[in-house]
Design an enzyme around this catalytic site. Structure first.
Site, PDB file in Angstrom:
ATOM      1  N   SER A  41      -8.518 -20.798   7.095  1.00 38.35           N
ATOM      2  CA  SER A  41      -7.544 -20.875   5.640  1.00 38.35           C
ATOM      3  C   SER A  41      -7.658 -22.072   4.937  1.00 38.35           C
ATOM      4  O   SER A  41      -7.405 -22.440   3.967  1.00 38.35           O
ATOM      5  CB  SER A  41      -6.312 -20.583   6.145  1.00 38.35           C
ATOM      6  OG  SER A  41      -5.649 -21.166   7.087  1.00 38.35           O
ATOM      7  N   HIS A 269       0.109 -24.841   3.955  1.00 38.49           N
ATOM      8  CA  HIS A 269      -1.397 -24.706   3.696  1.00 38.49           C
ATOM      9  C   HIS A 269      -1.585 -25.635   2.523  1.00 38.49           C
ATOM     10  O   HIS A 269      -0.750 -25.799   1.525  1.00 38.49           O
ATOM     11  CB  HIS A 269      -1.829 -23.373   3.524  1.00 38.49           C
ATOM     12  CG  HIS A 269      -2.177 -22.477   4.582  1.00 38.49           C
ATOM     13  ND1 HIS A 269      -1.143 -22.002   5.567  1.00 38.49           N
ATOM     14  CD2 HIS A 269      -3.322 -22.307   5.436  1.00 38.49           C
ATOM     15  CE1 HIS A 269      -1.771 -21.301   6.631  1.00 38.49           C
ATOM     16  NE2 HIS A 269      -3.081 -21.650   6.522  1.00 38.49           N
TER      17      HIS A 269
END
Length: 293
Positions: A41, A269
């Protein structure tokens, strides 16, 4: 580093240039035509509004690979996928949205001349590491319960886990070299999530004494990736030098989002700015090293 590592010194110098100017110059970058991006990711996601490809991979067009390919004018085959592990380089990956991402190595061919890879975080258990430390914070918010928990046997469990992941990274790099022998390989590390010492509750719901410990564990993960890159004649972009862009910064300075993101990405993230920053560091590294052919 010592004088026997002139290439690494040049990469560090280019990294400092990018971090101080905010831009990368690609004037001296060799020409790359066939670019394959691999990873999890941290390689895949930037904005949820530009997601494409395999459902559930959350692969954004404005991730670092997308930015690098655009700057180089290269054809990009982006195989990255959220939740990927090193095993998914050679085996299919089922996603939470009932998609199936083919083995990421399927994108590699003898004509591939550039490969970037960000992998190992899920083998290590990065998300569970953050979640566990967050839960333990409730037991001792001013102490270091996560550090004590992971050192309860006298040996740091997380450091041991990083050591266990290292051979898997080695196998990934061997696999890339076998399938794409002409390719320049760039191992891209993980953007620092936390600041070096002081957190920012509730954006970082971690115990006060665990912030430095958790930051240090992430740096050890990046250092392992860099060491494996060096051992396999690949280029490392470990992102350790990035400062002032962690989850505790103001929204317009963040490269990684906190528990409640201000940008359209997932917690802990990279956002679009983070992926652009990572892309600039990759471009700087490419400009500072030679193409294998």
């Amino acid at each position: 580093m010592r004088s026997r590592h002139p290439i690494r010194r040049s990469v560090i110098a280019a990294t400092v240039l990018v971090l101080t100017t905010g831009v990368a110059t690609a004037e001296a970058t060799p020409t790359y035509r066939e670019y394959v991006a691999l990873g999890d990711s941290y390689a895949a996601i930037a904005s949820v509004f530009t997601v494409h490809g395999t459902p559930g991979c959350f692969r954004s067009t404005d991730n670092y690979a997308g930015n690098v390919a655009k700057a180089l004018g290269a054809r990009l085959d982006d195989r990255s996928c959220g939740s990927a592990t090193t095993a998914h380089m050679t085996t299919p990956q089922s996603t939470p949205m009932f998609g199936t991402n083919p083995p990421q190595f399927d994108g590699l061919t003898t004509s591939t001349d550039l490969v970037t890879v960000t992998i190992g975080g899920n083998d290590f258990g990065f998300e569970s590491f953050i979640a566990t430390c967050g839960l333990l914070a409730a037991t001792d918010p001013l102490g270091n319960p996560c550090e004590r928990y992971n050192n309860s046997t006298g040996t740091d469990k997380l450091v041991a886990k990083i050591d266990e992941v290292a051979p898997k990274i080695a196998a990934v790099l061997d696999g890339i070299q076998a399938r794409a022998p002409r390719a320049k390989i760039v191992v891209v590390g993980y953007l620092p999530v936390l600041p070096p010492t002081t957190g920012c509750f509730p954006l970082t719901p971690m115990a006060v004494g665990d912030i430095a410990y958790m930051h240090g564990i992430q740096l050890k993960l990046n250092a392992m990736l860099s060491a494996q890159a060096a051992a396999h004649h690949a280029t490392a972009v470990d992102l350790t030098g990035v400062r002032g862009h962690d989850v505790c910064q103001l929204p317009w300075n963040r490269w990684v989002e906190p528990v409640l993101p201000a940008a359209p990405t997932t917690p802990f993230h990279p956002n679009q700015s983070g992926q652009r920053g990572a892309a600039n560091l990759v471009l700087a590294a490419l400009a500072s090293t030679s193409h294998p052919m």
